[in-house]
Design a protein around this motif. Sequence first.
Motif, mmCIF file in Angstrom:
data_model
loop_
_atom_site.group_PDB
_atom_site.id
_atom_site.type_symbol
_atom_site.label_atom_id
_atom_site.label_comp_id
_atom_site.label_asym_id
_atom_site.label_seq_id
_atom_site.Cartn_x
_atom_site.Cartn_y
_atom_site.Cartn_z
ATOM 1 N N GLY A 43 -19.589 48.818 75.807
ATOM 2 C CA GLY A 43 -21.276 47.701 75.701
ATOM 3 C C GLY A 43 -21.345 45.815 75.066
ATOM 4 N N GLY A 45 -21.490 44.322 77.809
ATOM 5 C CA GLY A 45 -22.427 43.534 78.763
ATOM 6 C C GLY A 45 -21.816 43.550 80.635
ATOM 7 N N LYS A 46 -20.521 44.039 80.922
ATOM 8 C CA LYS A 46 -19.773 44.072 81.559
ATOM 9 C C LYS A 46 -19.969 44.283 83.133
ATOM 10 N N SER A 47 -21.174 45.799 83.312
ATOM 11 C CA SER A 47 -22.276 46.268 84.034
ATOM 12 C C SER A 47 -23.104 45.233 83.765
ATOM 13 N N THR A 48 -24.143 45.185 82.978
ATOM 14 C CA THR A 48 -25.486 44.581 83.025
ATOM 15 C C THR A 48 -25.041 42.841 83.491
HETATM 16 P P1 ATP Z 1 -19.403 50.199 79.364
HETATM 17 O O1 ATP Z 1 -18.240 49.370 80.247
HETATM 18 O O2 ATP Z 1 -20.051 51.264 78.500
HETATM 19 O O3 ATP Z 1 -20.389 50.312 80.880
HETATM 20 P P2 ATP Z 1 -20.128 47.010 78.786
HETATM 21 O O4 ATP Z 1 -19.406 46.074 78.886
HETATM 22 O O5 ATP Z 1 -20.491 47.815 81.262
HETATM 23 O O6 ATP Z 1 -19.836 48.613 78.282
HETATM 24 P P3 ATP Z 1 -23.482 47.531 79.525
HETATM 25 O O7 ATP Z 1 -23.419 48.883 80.458
HETATM 26 O O8 ATP Z 1 -23.910 46.104 80.495
HETATM 27 O O9 ATP Z 1 -21.648 47.077 78.139
HETATM 28 O O10 ATP Z 1 -24.142 47.668 78.631
HETATM 29 C C1 ATP Z 1 -24.264 46.550 77.424
HETATM 30 C C2 ATP Z 1 -25.365 46.999 75.869
HETATM 31 O O11 ATP Z 1 -26.534 47.361 76.468
HETATM 32 C C3 ATP Z 1 -25.175 47.972 75.415
HETATM 33 O O12 ATP Z 1 -24.927 47.886 74.245
HETATM 34 C C4 ATP Z 1 -25.499 49.215 76.129
HETATM 35 O O13 ATP Z 1 -26.262 50.497 75.204
HETATM 36 C C5 ATP Z 1 -27.404 48.422 76.338
HETATM 37 N N1 ATP Z 1 -27.485 48.783 77.390
HETATM 38 C C6 ATP Z 1 -27.216 49.074 78.343
HETATM 39 N N2 ATP Z 1 -28.211 50.013 79.839
HETATM 40 C C7 ATP Z 1 -29.026 49.316 78.721
HETATM 41 C C8 ATP Z 1 -30.391 50.389 79.037
HETATM 42 N N3 ATP Z 1 -31.518 50.417 80.458
HETATM 43 N N4 ATP Z 1 -31.294 49.843 77.946
HETATM 44 C C9 ATP Z 1 -31.356 49.256 76.623
HETATM 45 N N5 ATP Z 1 -29.731 49.190 76.367
HETATM 46 C C10 ATP Z 1 -29.150 49.649 77.551
#
Ligand code: ATP
Length: 252
Positions: A43, A45-48
């Motif tokens: 969560g 934000g890496k994937s985002t």
């Molecule tokens: P992970 O290792 O769990 O994938 P991450 O660092 O890649 O984590 P992200 O997937 O970028 O994290 O998500 C960042 C935040 O945005 C998280 O709190 C997630 O719940 C939220 N999030 C992701 N996609 C959505 C969406 N489509 N709608 C609402 N919130 C989202």
Amino acid sequence: TNLSAAVEIQGLQMRYSNGHQALAGVDLRVDSGQLVALVGANGAGKSTLLRCLIRLQEPTAGQARIGGAEVTGVGGRALRRIRRDVGFVFQRFNLVDRLSAFRNVVNGAVAREGTRCVVPALVPSEVRLEAMECLARVGLADLADRRVDRLSGGQQQRVAIARSLMQRPKLILADEPVASLDPVAGQGVMELLRDVATERGITVIAALHQVEFALEHTERIIGLKAGRIVLDQAASLTSAGDLAEFYGAGLE
Ligand code: ATP
């Protein structure tokens, strides 16, 4: 602006429709040929960040450039041209299950040329040759004809890497490329990714959960927390202890 920067990000923000601020203003510059790990708890934000960088998601604010070319605010055509130079290696491989390893790798060339479809019988011989070279590079020449759903996870990830090499990418974005693999397969895939990137001068940004992999196989560690960069330093100067905070909450 220095044109040698592979990636430049300024003030990138992403707020999801539920109001969640997944990226709270990210500034980042990655030089050509660098191998960068993005670390952070679930969560963070890496994937985002990876998805917004190439606009698989539309960021709500900020700018990004890849290889000096504007990514944000450009039309579909310019965006497709940029994406052709970017290989994606994801946790779940994104391969076509029913097709052979070979056909999946050929698809990388399709992405490169921007072609809509290639009739199997009409794949040009130089593309066949290059696809076989890419499969050989990832150690799968013998399994070229096997359907990918009959390959192990590690083998499938190698096919995904071979496919991205077929694009002759300048940049590879890898989103947890080893998360679904056992440690030995994961180690092999990380080594492969690092070696091909180094050989070919490809810039790699990889979101990684496993700190050991980040420290061992990349040169720069970027720590994300609640959508902000809170750490950015050379892997050689980083210890596993420095990264503990990124794993506390989110360990799977
Ligand atoms: P992970 O290792 O769990 O994938 P991450 O660092 O890649 O984590 P992200 O997937 O970028 O994290 O998500 C960042 C935040 O945005 C998280 O709190 C997630 O719940 C939220 N999030 C992701 N996609 C959505 C969406 N489509 N709608 C609402 N919130 C989202």
